[in-house]
Design an enzyme around this catalytic site. Structure first.
Site, mmCIF file in Angstrom:
data_model
loop_
_atom_site.group_PDB
_atom_site.id
_atom_site.type_symbol
_atom_site.label_atom_id
_atom_site.label_comp_id
_atom_site.label_asym_id
_atom_site.label_seq_id
_atom_site.Cartn_x
_atom_site.Cartn_y
_atom_site.Cartn_z
ATOM 1 N N HIS A 27 -18.522 -5.679 -10.530
ATOM 2 C CA HIS A 27 -17.756 -6.427 -11.445
ATOM 3 C C HIS A 27 -18.613 -6.615 -12.706
ATOM 4 O O HIS A 27 -18.830 -7.657 -13.316
ATOM 5 C CB HIS A 27 -17.402 -7.723 -10.766
ATOM 6 C CG HIS A 27 -16.652 -7.679 -9.512
ATOM 7 N ND1 HIS A 27 -16.651 -8.718 -8.874
ATOM 8 C CD2 HIS A 27 -15.768 -6.708 -9.102
ATOM 9 C CE1 HIS A 27 -15.714 -8.370 -7.841
ATOM 10 N NE2 HIS A 27 -15.221 -7.195 -8.000
ATOM 11 N N PRO A 28 -19.021 -5.497 -13.430
ATOM 12 C CA PRO A 28 -19.921 -5.764 -14.808
ATOM 13 C C PRO A 28 -18.884 -5.960 -15.896
ATOM 14 O O PRO A 28 -17.860 -5.707 -16.221
ATOM 15 C CB PRO A 28 -20.123 -4.292 -15.043
ATOM 16 C CG PRO A 28 -19.470 -3.439 -14.321
ATOM 17 C CD PRO A 28 -19.088 -4.024 -13.081
#
Length: 636
Positions: A545-546
């Protein structure tokens, strides 16, 4: 043994087919596009959208209704196997589906991973990473977005003002239809969201257990709060419903929309006034250029959006000079990287055969249940039966949780660690030593995964060199802030409490299996805080989930890359519309927020260009003191 092999044969064939046929399908799609696909477009487009992922698919759909759009996508159509939810891990390790990035070696985390690196799959097909994710539809906390509004000085980004954009995308068929404030239906909602279609008696044991500990059953998207509930997913009749399926597949022949597959953007062309004129890209080995009359919109995500900007000369001046790229605009591109990191204790053994053990329970009936009815384990979003949020002692506002908990209904099977290692880069020598006592066993069990969803550690993305083919240097700096470790330690202790100390799970004799200390942590007392801290630094891995590498903020903030209208600062006709603009990470899964940003961004673009009757020529606007309103002033 022979009967068991025959029982599992259909599933074995399915998995092997995924691994063998996906490359063949990819090559077929690519050759078809090369020989029979549309010729390279040579006309001028109103907008060029770079990247057909979760946000880019939405932007292309919405803008192409009334504008001429070129959508550039590095991949092609997604493989049919990506539609089968349980095959997600098999799909996102294949280079035909994913860029398969890896981080640089981590100093204080990933100690049990190969070379201390983390595996970062990012989507490489129409629909982007929405073809590879675990499909959970989670919006995040209202506090997340109210915080965005505060950080940007723009109330348009607070939760109440963003809620219509979440709702706009939805074709909702979940459990909360009566909650019209947070759901409802619109004629523009194409993203199908429904309750997961994989059920197990274990889910009730878990919900009863968290009730014992004082947690309520909640709708985690209905104005998120601490508590637990069922998982809702971006699926339609049990199959993945990616943004390709929702926003592009049925619109790809729209007259105003040109989709250029296998087209890798390599550079944004800026004129002497830093106005974006178009995009250089590679398609089937040939360099091409496309021109935009209005804007270039970058939607490549938190890894590739900053990469493209830096390749174009937009980024930290000193860094660009170090890789021999001429700086054109000095901005903190690639900074402010944040990601969710996760850890777990597994397995918790139980005394009843109510978990799902793939090597025991899967067979032809499993496939038929999926194909005919759209139900069963193959629809499972990673084995998740329930999920929810809790708050650690590390945060002051307990109503804004910092830990997300997933309850998994899969048991242990002989190939478990091998399968797990594919997606985490675990060093199998270490994990084999750790789980040696379970080798070759089939065990009824469950798992609990703890994710840190409000991390303090901040990383960065940089270029390795000026070659567009070279993967970027990704350094998330996991766990470099000690508060992150403390929060995760509390999370692991929560999993032990809910599993071993509640009456609900005592009925199943649930207990964490008696394993030795993890290799490298032998000197610490078992189950102590110091042991768990060591365990986390060895085993915690990304939840993919960057965000945040093209940070949105006020124009006078030195940390900002784009303003609250998503326009790249110090440039003209250039925007970024994806999760890289997030000033702070949201405390939940990121696909729903990415789609929302696509909706909001498309509206910002349309709003601006609908007001162009107010815009005069540059000199005239300046003399009339209207230049500040004319961010995209016309040039003579």
């Amino acid at each position: 043994m022979i009967l068991k092999f025959l029982f599992l044969l259909p599933l074995i064939i399915l998995v092997i087919s995924t691994q063998i046929l996906t490359p063949l399908i990819y090559r077929y799609y690519e050759y078809w596009d090369y020989y029979f696909g549309p010729p390279p477009p040579d006309e001028v487009f109103d907008f060029i959208v770079v990247g057909a992922g979760s946000a880019g698919s939405v932007v292309a759909n919405r803008l192409s209704k009334n504008n001429k759009i070129l959508l550039l996508e590095a991949g092609g159509d997604p493989s049919p196997f990506t539609s089968i939810p349980l095959l997600t891990p098999e799909n996102f390790i294949l280079p035909e589906n994913s860029w398969n990035y890896k981080t640089v070696p981590q100093k204080l985390s990933n100690q049990a991973m190969k070379d201390k690196k983390s595996f970062w799959p990012r989507g490489r097909a129409l629909g982007g990473t929405s073809n590879l994710n675990y499909m959970l539809y989670i919006r995040g906390s209202p506090f997340d977005y109210d915080n965005w509004a505060n950080l940007t000085n723009d109330s348009g980004w607070n939760y109440n003002n963003l809620l219509p954009y979440f709702k706009k995308s939805l074709d909702y068929n979940g459990a909360y239809k009566e909650n019209e404030k947070h759901y409802g239906q619109t004629p523009y909602g194409y993203l199908h969201v429904e309750r997961k279609r994989y059920e197990s008696p274990l889910a009730k044991y878990f919900m009863d257990a968290v009730h014992e500990l004082g947690y309520k059953e909640v709708d985690t998207n209905g104005g998120q709060q601490v508590g637990f509930g069922d998982a809702e997913v971006t699926q339609k009749h049990g199959s993945r419903h990616s943004t390709w399926k929702a926003f592009l597949e049925n619109f790809q022949h729209r007259k105003n929309l040109v989709i250029s597959r296998y087209s890798i953007a390599t550079k944004i062309k800026l004129d002497s006034n830093n106005r974006a004129e178009g995009v250089f890209y590679m398609r089937h080995g040939k360099k091409r250029f496309a021109r935009a009359s209005k804007e270039v919109i970058i939607c490549e995500g938190s890894v590739d959006s900053p990469k493209l900007l830096m390749l174009s000369g937009i980024g930290p001046k000193a860094h660009l000079n170090s890789v021999k790229i001429k700086p054109k605009v000095d901005l903190p591109v690639g900074q402010n990287l944040k990601d969710h990191i996760t850890t777990s204790l597994f397995p918790f053994l139980i005394n009843d055969t109510i978990s799902t053990v793939p090597t025991r329970d899967f067979g032809l009936r499993t496939i038929l249940d999926y194909v005919v009815n759209g139900y069963g384990p193959l629809t499972s979003p990673g084995g998740i039966l329930a999920q929810g949020f809790i708050s650690s002692s590390q945060i002051p506002n307990k109503s804004w949780p910092d830990l997300q908990v997933y309850f998994m209904g899969f048991g242990f099977y002989p190939e478990f660690m091998s399968d797990y290692s594919k997606t985490t880069l675990y060093n199998e020598t270490l994990t084999s030593r750790y789980m040696e006592s379970l080798d070759g066993k089939e065990l009824d069990a469950f798992g609990l995964i703890i994710t840190l969803v409000r991390p303090k550690s901040v990383g960065q993305i940089q270029l390795k060199d000026k070659n567009w083919e070279t993967p970027p240097l990704i350094d998330p700096k996991y766990l470099e802030n000690p508060q992150d470790v403390k929060a995760l330690v509390e999370g692991l202790k929560f999993t032990l409490k809910v599993s071993e100390e509640t009456e609900s799970f005592k009925r199943l004799d649930a207990k964490f299996v008696d394993l030795p200390n993890f290799p490298g942590c032998e000197s610490f007392p078992a189950r102590s805080d110091s042991y768990f801290a060591c365990y986390i630094r060895h085993t915690a891995f990304t939840l993919y989930h960057p965000v945040g590498t093209c940070r949105m903020g006020p124009r006078d903030d030195s940390k900002s890359v784009v303003d609250s209208k998503l326009r790249v600062l110090k440039t003209q006709n250039l925007r970024v519309i994806d999760l890289s603009i997030a000033p702070e990470i949201v405390n939940g899964n990121t696909n729903a927020p990415a789609i929302m940003i696509g909706e909001k961004g498309a509206d910002l673009v349309r709003e601006y260009w609908s007001q162009q009757y107010l815009i005069s020529y540059r000199d005239d606007a300046f003399l009339r003191n209207g230049y500040l309103q004319c961010y995209y002033s016309k040039h003579v």
